[in-house]
Design a protein around this motif. Sequence first.
Motif, PDB file in Angstrom:
ATOM      1  N   GLU A  10       0.902  -1.210  -0.018  1.00  0.00           N
ATOM      2  CA  GLU A  10       0.009   0.206  -0.157  1.00  0.00           C
ATOM      3  C   GLU A  10       0.942   1.236   0.006  1.00  0.00           C
ATOM      4  O   GLU A  10       0.216   2.426  -0.301  1.00  0.00           O
ATOM      5  CB  GLU A  10      -0.896  -0.120   1.287  1.00  0.00           C
ATOM      6  CG  GLU A  10      -1.835  -1.116   1.347  1.00  0.00           C
ATOM      7  CD  GLU A  10      -2.863  -0.962   0.029  1.00  0.00           C
ATOM      8  OE1 GLU A  10      -3.402  -0.056  -0.109  1.00  0.00           O
ATOM      9  OE2 GLU A  10      -3.211  -2.200  -0.437  1.00  0.00           O
ATOM     10  N   TYR A  11       2.107   0.986   0.449  1.00  0.00           N
ATOM     11  CA  TYR A  11       3.002   2.207   0.456  1.00  0.00           C
ATOM     12  C   TYR A  11       3.218   2.831  -0.778  1.00  0.00           C
ATOM     13  O   TYR A  11       3.152   2.130  -1.985  1.00  0.00           O
ATOM     14  CB  TYR A  11       4.397   1.827   1.073  1.00  0.00           C
ATOM     15  CG  TYR A  11       5.520   2.998   1.014  1.00  0.00           C
ATOM     16  CD1 TYR A  11       5.152   3.888   2.045  1.00  0.00           C
ATOM     17  CD2 TYR A  11       6.548   2.895   0.380  1.00  0.00           C
ATOM     18  CE1 TYR A  11       6.303   4.899   2.160  1.00  0.00           C
ATOM     19  CE2 TYR A  11       7.429   3.644   0.415  1.00  0.00           C
ATOM     20  CZ  TYR A  11       7.446   4.812   1.581  1.00  0.00           C
ATOM     21  OH  TYR A  11       8.491   5.707   1.549  1.00  0.00           O
ATOM     22  N   HIS A  12       3.409   4.146  -1.250  1.00  0.00           N
ATOM     23  CA  HIS A  12       3.526   4.817  -2.359  1.00  0.00           C
ATOM     24  C   HIS A  12       4.638   4.684  -2.847  1.00  0.00           C
ATOM     25  O   HIS A  12       4.745   4.836  -4.392  1.00  0.00           O
ATOM     26  CB  HIS A  12       3.053   6.329  -2.111  1.00  0.00           C
ATOM     27  CG  HIS A  12       4.312   6.886  -1.390  1.00  0.00           C
ATOM     28  ND1 HIS A  12       4.301   7.151   0.060  1.00  0.00           N
ATOM     29  CD2 HIS A  12       5.307   7.723  -1.772  1.00  0.00           C
ATOM     30  CE1 HIS A  12       5.114   7.674   0.342  1.00  0.00           C
ATOM     31  NE2 HIS A  12       5.991   8.039  -0.773  1.00  0.00           N
ATOM     32  N   GLY A  13       5.822   4.172  -2.419  1.00  0.00           N
ATOM     33  CA  GLY A  13       7.225   3.630  -3.032  1.00  0.00           C
ATOM     34  C   GLY A  13       7.031   2.145  -3.115  1.00  0.00           C
ATOM     35  O   GLY A  13       6.236   1.584  -2.948  1.00  0.00           O
ATOM     36  N   PRO A  14       8.510   1.726  -3.101  1.00  0.00           N
ATOM     37  CA  PRO A  14       8.715   0.400  -3.133  1.00  0.00           C
ATOM     38  C   PRO A  14       7.878  -0.459  -1.906  1.00  0.00           C
ATOM     39  O   PRO A  14       7.788   0.187  -0.769  1.00  0.00           O
ATOM     40  CB  PRO A  14      10.006   0.126  -2.948  1.00  0.00           C
ATOM     41  CG  PRO A  14      10.617   1.318  -3.073  1.00  0.00           C
ATOM     42  CD  PRO A  14       9.781   2.456  -2.992  1.00  0.00           C
ATOM     43  N   ALA A  15       7.388  -1.752  -2.208  1.00  0.00           N
ATOM     44  CA  ALA A  15       6.839  -2.429  -0.950  1.00  0.00           C
ATOM     45  C   ALA A  15       7.600  -2.557   0.041  1.00  0.00           C
ATOM     46  O   ALA A  15       8.975  -2.489   0.235  1.00  0.00           O
ATOM     47  CB  ALA A  15       6.375  -3.839  -1.631  1.00  0.00           C
ATOM     48  N   VAL A  16       6.920  -2.508   1.257  1.00  0.00           N
ATOM     49  CA  VAL A  16       7.611  -2.479   2.689  1.00  0.00           C
ATOM     50  C   VAL A  16       7.709  -3.773   3.527  1.00  0.00           C
ATOM     51  O   VAL A  16       6.523  -4.303   3.513  1.00  0.00           O
ATOM     52  CB  VAL A  16       7.071  -1.348   3.399  1.00  0.00           C
ATOM     53  CG1 VAL A  16       7.827  -1.245   4.621  1.00  0.00           C
ATOM     54  CG2 VAL A  16       7.102  -0.130   2.994  1.00  0.00           C
ATOM     55  N   PRO A  17       8.795  -4.237   3.918  1.00  0.00           N
ATOM     56  CA  PRO A  17       8.734  -5.608   4.978  1.00  0.00           C
ATOM     57  C   PRO A  17       8.103  -5.362   6.046  1.00  0.00           C
ATOM     58  O   PRO A  17       8.716  -4.388   6.742  1.00  0.00           O
ATOM     59  CB  PRO A  17      10.292  -6.033   4.782  1.00  0.00           C
ATOM     60  CG  PRO A  17      11.147  -4.758   4.405  1.00  0.00           C
ATOM     61  CD  PRO A  17      10.149  -3.674   3.734  1.00  0.00           C
ATOM     62  N   VAL A  18       7.001  -6.048   6.274  1.00  0.00           N
ATOM     63  CA  VAL A  18       6.477  -5.786   7.612  1.00  0.00           C
ATOM     64  C   VAL A  18       6.207  -7.286   8.354  1.00  0.00           C
ATOM     65  O   VAL A  18       6.203  -8.340   7.379  1.00  0.00           O
ATOM     66  CB  VAL A  18       5.068  -5.055   7.550  1.00  0.00           C
ATOM     67  CG1 VAL A  18       5.312  -3.757   7.075  1.00  0.00           C
ATOM     68  CG2 VAL A  18       4.133  -5.688   6.638  1.00  0.00           C
ATOM     69  N   VAL A  19       5.930  -7.056   9.533  1.00  0.00           N
ATOM     70  CA  VAL A  19       5.659  -8.293  10.536  1.00  0.00           C
ATOM     71  C   VAL A  19       4.752  -7.934  11.513  1.00  0.00           C
ATOM     72  O   VAL A  19       4.670  -6.729  11.839  1.00  0.00           O
ATOM     73  CB  VAL A  19       6.968  -8.819  11.200  1.00  0.00           C
ATOM     74  CG1 VAL A  19       7.900  -9.628  10.310  1.00  0.00           C
ATOM     75  CG2 VAL A  19       7.529  -7.952  12.141  1.00  0.00           C
ATOM     76  N   GLN A  20       3.836  -8.786  11.848  1.00  0.00           N
ATOM     77  CA  GLN A  20       2.799  -8.733  12.826  1.00  0.00           C
ATOM     78  C   GLN A  20       3.772  -9.034  14.166  1.00  0.00           C
ATOM     79  O   GLN A  20       4.261 -10.145  14.285  1.00  0.00           O
ATOM     80  CB  GLN A  20       1.694  -9.897  12.796  1.00  0.00           C
ATOM     81  CG  GLN A  20       0.829  -9.333  11.520  1.00  0.00           C
ATOM     82  CD  GLN A  20       0.130  -8.209  11.456  1.00  0.00           C
ATOM     83  OE1 GLN A  20      -0.423  -7.663  12.333  1.00  0.00           O
ATOM     84  NE2 GLN A  20       0.356  -7.583  10.218  1.00  0.00           N
TER      85      GLN A  20
END
Length: 129
Positions: A10-20
Amino acid sequence: MILTYEYDTEYHGPAVPVVQIGVSNVTDSEMLVEITGIVDSGADATMIPNRDLRRIGARKVDRRTVRGIAGFGYSVDIYEVALKIGPFKVSKLHVVADKQNGMPVIGRDVLNQFVVTLNGLAHIVEISQ
């Protein structure tokens, strides 16, 4: 065991690595908040939004000066929390209270306790211990 998380696209730039992650008060694991954090291997410390620290009743343990990416220093409050990624736990962790941003940042103080693989082509984060 390997945990797998999809990047945030959803980020406007490159995809962001995320964790819960689950963040709780050290003395009361029932006071737990589940949040999504950005995996940031360039960050020394983990940052948790102030609102989430208040929700779990985290204990303030210090005040320190940190340096941001631009190189200037500013004062921050340090809180003690317990952190969980899936079944993996970090029982006592000092985190920076973030008063400005809404999303937690998972820094090397946590990441260095795991094997973390960023598969940018597949937009997948893998975490194991």
